[in-house]
Motif scaffolding. Structure first.
Motif, PDB file in Angstrom:
ATOM      1  N   GLN A   1      37.278  49.924  41.034  1.00 27.89           N
ATOM      2  CA  GLN A   1      37.300  48.506  40.646  1.00 27.89           C
ATOM      3  C   GLN A   1      38.408  48.241  39.642  1.00 27.89           C
ATOM      4  N   ARG A   2      39.590  48.799  39.921  1.00 28.59           N
ATOM      5  CA  ARG A   2      40.662  48.681  38.920  1.00 28.59           C
ATOM      6  C   ARG A   2      41.223  47.272  38.846  1.00 28.59           C
ATOM      7  N   LEU A   3      41.309  46.549  39.983  1.00 26.68           N
ATOM      8  CA  LEU A   3      41.842  45.180  39.919  1.00 26.68           C
ATOM      9  C   LEU A   3      40.855  44.255  39.200  1.00 26.68           C
ATOM     10  N   SER A   4      39.560  44.408  39.517  1.00 23.80           N
ATOM     11  CA  SER A   4      38.577  43.535  38.859  1.00 23.80           C
ATOM     12  C   SER A   4      38.473  43.862  37.365  1.00 23.80           C
ATOM     13  N   ASN A   5      38.608  45.154  37.011  1.00 24.48           N
ATOM     14  CA  ASN A   5      38.622  45.503  35.576  1.00 24.48           C
ATOM     15  C   ASN A   5      39.838  44.888  34.871  1.00 24.48           C
ATOM     16  N   MET A   6      41.005  44.973  35.512  1.00 27.72           N
ATOM     17  CA  MET A   6      42.222  44.401  34.901  1.00 27.72           C
ATOM     18  C   MET A   6      42.117  42.879  34.827  1.00 27.72           C
TER      19      MET A   6
ATOM     20  N   LYS B   1      29.937  43.950  54.297  1.00 28.75           N
ATOM     21  CA  LYS B   1      29.024  43.782  53.169  1.00 28.75           C
ATOM     22  C   LYS B   1      27.626  43.337  53.601  1.00 28.75           C
ATOM     23  N   ASP B   2      27.455  43.079  54.902  1.00 31.45           N
ATOM     24  CA  ASP B   2      26.171  42.567  55.381  1.00 31.45           C
ATOM     25  C   ASP B   2      25.043  43.554  55.081  1.00 31.45           C
ATOM     26  N   ASN B   3      23.943  43.012  54.581  1.00 30.53           N
ATOM     27  CA  ASN B   3      22.761  43.839  54.342  1.00 30.53           C
ATOM     28  C   ASN B   3      21.997  43.976  55.656  1.00 30.53           C
ATOM     29  N   PRO B   4      21.963  45.174  56.254  1.00 32.70           N
ATOM     30  CA  PRO B   4      21.325  45.332  57.572  1.00 32.70           C
ATOM     31  C   PRO B   4      19.805  45.152  57.517  1.00 32.70           C
ATOM     32  N   GLN B   5      19.232  45.141  56.302  1.00 35.99           N
ATOM     33  CA  GLN B   5      17.781  44.958  56.168  1.00 35.99           C
ATOM     34  C   GLN B   5      17.361  43.504  56.398  1.00 35.99           C
ATOM     35  N   THR B   6      18.322  42.572  56.308  1.00 37.20           N
ATOM     36  CA  THR B   6      17.965  41.157  56.478  1.00 37.20           C
ATOM     37  C   THR B   6      18.468  40.657  57.826  1.00 37.20           C
ATOM     38  N   GLU B   7      17.825  39.607  58.331  1.00 36.73           N
ATOM     39  CA  GLU B   7      18.204  39.074  59.641  1.00 36.73           C
ATOM     40  C   GLU B   7      19.533  38.335  59.603  1.00 36.73           C
ATOM     41  N   ILE B   8      19.769  37.613  58.494  1.00 40.08           N
ATOM     42  CA  ILE B   8      20.994  36.832  58.398  1.00 40.08           C
ATOM     43  C   ILE B   8      22.177  37.703  57.962  1.00 40.08           C
ATOM     44  N   VAL B   9      23.384  37.189  58.207  1.00 40.36           N
ATOM     45  CA  VAL B   9      24.585  37.819  57.664  1.00 40.36           C
ATOM     46  C   VAL B   9      24.912  37.076  56.371  1.00 40.36           C
ATOM     47  N   GLU B  10      24.882  37.774  55.254  1.00 39.96           N
ATOM     48  CA  GLU B  10      25.135  37.129  53.962  1.00 39.96           C
ATOM     49  C   GLU B  10      26.591  36.664  53.877  1.00 39.96           C
ATOM     50  N   THR B  11      26.802  35.510  53.229  1.00 35.88           N
ATOM     51  CA  THR B  11      28.168  35.007  53.067  1.00 35.88           C
ATOM     52  C   THR B  11      28.818  35.672  51.849  1.00 35.88           C
TER      53      THR B  11
ATOM     54  N   MET C   1      48.768  35.162  37.631  1.00 38.40           N
ATOM     55  CA  MET C   1      48.906  35.544  39.038  1.00 38.40           C
ATOM     56  C   MET C   1      48.267  36.906  39.228  1.00 38.40           C
ATOM     57  N   ILE C   2      47.349  36.987  40.191  1.00 36.11           N
ATOM     58  CA  ILE C   2      46.650  38.254  40.474  1.00 36.11           C
ATOM     59  C   ILE C   2      46.881  38.598  41.940  1.00 36.11           C
ATOM     60  N   GLU C   3      47.332  39.831  42.202  1.00 39.39           N
ATOM     61  CA  GLU C   3      47.532  40.228  43.601  1.00 39.39           C
ATOM     62  C   GLU C   3      46.662  41.425  43.985  1.00 39.39           C
ATOM     63  N   GLY C   4      45.928  41.287  45.081  1.00 35.88           N
ATOM     64  CA  GLY C   4      45.286  42.432  45.736  1.00 35.88           C
ATOM     65  C   GLY C   4      46.357  43.058  46.620  1.00 35.88           C
ATOM     66  N   SER C   5      47.195  43.896  46.012  1.00 38.28           N
ATOM     67  CA  SER C   5      48.438  44.331  46.657  1.00 38.28           C
ATOM     68  C   SER C   5      48.223  45.264  47.839  1.00 38.28           C
ATOM     69  N   GLN C   6      47.160  46.068  47.771  1.00 35.78           N
ATOM     70  CA  GLN C   6      47.097  47.190  48.714  1.00 35.78           C
ATOM     71  C   GLN C   6      46.258  46.932  49.957  1.00 35.78           C
ATOM     72  N   ILE C   7      45.699  45.709  50.068  1.00 38.38           N
ATOM     73  CA  ILE C   7      45.052  45.339  51.340  1.00 38.38           C
ATOM     74  C   ILE C   7      46.102  45.520  52.432  1.00 38.38           C
ATOM     75  N   ASP C   8      47.302  45.072  52.144  1.00 35.66           N
ATOM     76  CA  ASP C   8      48.455  45.188  53.052  1.00 35.66           C
ATOM     77  C   ASP C   8      48.800  46.648  53.353  1.00 35.66           C
TER      78      ASP C   8
ATOM     79  N   ASP D   1      37.053  44.738  48.746  1.00 38.76           N
ATOM     80  CA  ASP D   1      35.928  44.694  47.825  1.00 38.76           C
ATOM     81  C   ASP D   1      36.411  44.499  46.389  1.00 38.76           C
ATOM     82  N   ASP D   2      37.460  45.217  46.004  1.00 35.78           N
ATOM     83  CA  ASP D   2      37.989  45.074  44.643  1.00 35.78           C
ATOM     84  C   ASP D   2      38.577  43.667  44.440  1.00 35.78           C
ATOM     85  N   PHE D   3      39.259  43.161  45.481  1.00 41.22           N
ATOM     86  CA  PHE D   3      39.835  41.812  45.385  1.00 41.22           C
ATOM     87  C   PHE D   3      38.724  40.755  45.288  1.00 41.22           C
ATOM     88  N   ALA D   4      37.682  40.900  46.124  1.00 41.73           N
ATOM     89  CA  ALA D   4      36.559  39.945  46.104  1.00 41.73           C
ATOM     90  C   ALA D   4      35.880  39.948  44.734  1.00 41.73           C
TER      91      ALA D   4
END
Ligand SMILES: [Zn+2]
Length: 433
Positions: A228-233, A46-56, A253-260, A276-279
């Motif tokens: 963005q189906r998990l964030s929509n749900m 997710k880091d923006n390459p236009q900036t010097e820092i790495v965004e958290t 209880m919310i699971e980001g099931s498919q990272i696995d 990204d959807d879980f975040a």
């Protein structure tokens, strides 16, 4: 000074000082397979390459501790069932166990406890809703593979004559609308609204409700029209739970099931899309907590998957530009290939860069063996991004614990995964630790 000591005496006498803050709402989020390399990788992705820092990221903001995940045997490497049982019930079990201990005795879950306290209860996942993680909060079975029997428990394990979960969002139609038993119909008989297409999510207007939007798991985020189906749900679930306005609050209880699943597939772009959807879902919950501070959020993983490492050779680089250019999962890409396929062109179109001649040759050699073709595609794509995978299974590395809202301080530092559940339970009961 006198006044202060009097207050202190009164406080000690009433034991009020020793009780924990009791959150009205509890939100427990599990990133299946989301070991530390995934949250680190996500930050760079997710880091923006236009900036010097790495965004958290949201993970960096909410980090409070770590957890061990070993199961109740001598392997140290847990599966999702044993770990979900630990997270749902506070008791370790063997790999494959759903909501039972090593002696096969059923265990009460946090969700069941919440229902007994009069709270609304909800489960939101991207897998089938009777998959190992959500199942451990509702069902009891000696094996995660008994999917029909586990689905039955979503109706049969009742509290006060009603199903235990007031809102179910995810996949798994084929286990709930079966020829031998139609559980969806049974939910409707209990007054549940239902939907079977993610476009119908907005048509669910109140609890209780069940939305199963795919036969098994929902489509992978990277391959989906609605990534963005998990964030929509998650947004929908919070809206319905808020509308219900239960004075005892809710347990969600919310699971980001498919990272696995992407980790098992050794597909880094697939995994980053799921992250990204879980975040985004965690950020939805973060906003909810700003408006409803009487809420506890705990986020963790059940284990890490794939032995993911963010470099694979002696080269000091991990190339997120390569990861970002991939347009579909490796599995979906392999599905595009037939005998007449122009492999070089298709690769360029789907991965955004040309194949080197030796990689093209390696893929062409395996065109008639899908398994070997897949493994070669993993090796080739991993080479360009310099991503490392040691296994197509799980690994034993500790996971992280993230928390926010009322009582989040209790999850600081190192803990076993069973302690996460035990601490949530103590907070729900307002008991001292
Ligand atoms: Zn797994």
């Amino acid at each position: 000074m006198k006044k202060l000591s009097l207050l202190l005496l009164l406080c000690l006498a009433s034991q009020a000082c020793q009780t924990q803050p009791r959150p009205r709402n509890v939100i427990f989020m599990i990133g299946d397979g989301m070991g530390p390399a995934y949250t680190t990788g996500y930050r760079y992705y997710k880091d923006n390459p236009q900036t010097e820092i790495v965004e958290t990221t949201v993970f960096d903001r909410l980090l409070v501790g770590t957890a061990s995940t070993y199961p109740d045997d001598d392997t140290y490497v847990t599966d999702s069932a044993a770990s979900a049982t630990a997270l749902a019930t506070g008791v370790k079990s063997y790999n494959g166990a759903i909501g039972i201990d090593a002696a096969h005795q059923p265990l009460d879950s946090l969700l069941k406890h919440a229902k007994r306290q009069g709270k609304d209860t909800a489960i939101v996942v991207t897998s089938e809703i009777n998959h190992a993680t959500p199942a451990s909060f509702v069902a009891h079975n000696e094996s995660r593979r008994n999917k029909d029997a586990i689905a039955d428990h979503f109706i049969d394990n009742k509290i006060d004559g009603r199903p235990m979960v007031d809102l179910l969002l995810g996949g798994g139609q084929q286990y709930f609308a079966r020829s031998d038993r139609n559980l969806l119909q049974e939910f409707e008989n209990f007054g549940y609204q239902s939907g079977n297409n993610i476009q119908q999510l907005q048509e669910l207007t109140q609890l209780p409700a069940i939305g199963l939007f795919a036969d098994t798991g929902l489509p992978r985020a990277i391959d989906s029209d609605t990534p963005q189906r998990l964030s929509n749900m998650t947004e929908k679930a919070l809206r319905l739970l808020q509308k219900s306005n239960n004075k005892s609050g809710f347990f969600l209880m919310i699971e980001g099931s498919q990272i696995d699943w992407c980790g098992h597939a050794n597909d880094i772009a697939c995994a980053m899309h799921e992250m990204d959807d879980f975040a985004r879902s965690i950020e939805v919950v973060e906003k909810f907590i700003q408006d409803n501070p009487d809420t506890l959020l705990v986020v963790t993983a059940d284990h890490s998957t794939g032995g993911l490492s963010l470099a694979a050779t002696k080269d000091y680089r991990w190339q997120t530009d390569i990861v970002s250019m991939q347009k579909r999962s490796l599995a979906a890409f392999i599905g595009l290939l037939n005998e007449d396929a122009d492999l070089a062109t298709l690769w360029q179109e789907n991965f955004g860069y040309p194949l080197e001649p030796q990689d093209l040759a390696a893929l062409q050699e395996n065109m008639n063996d899908r398994r070997a073709l897949y493994d070669t595609a993993v090796k080739v794509s991993s080479k360009y991004s310099n991503t490392g995978w040691t296994t197509s299974g799980h690994d034993a590395v500790d996971v992280q614990v993230f928390a926010s809202g009322k009582g989040h301080e209790l999850f600081r530092g190192f803990q076993d995964n069973t302690m996460i559940s035990q601490r949530i339970l103590l907070l729900m009961d307002g008991k001292p630790l």
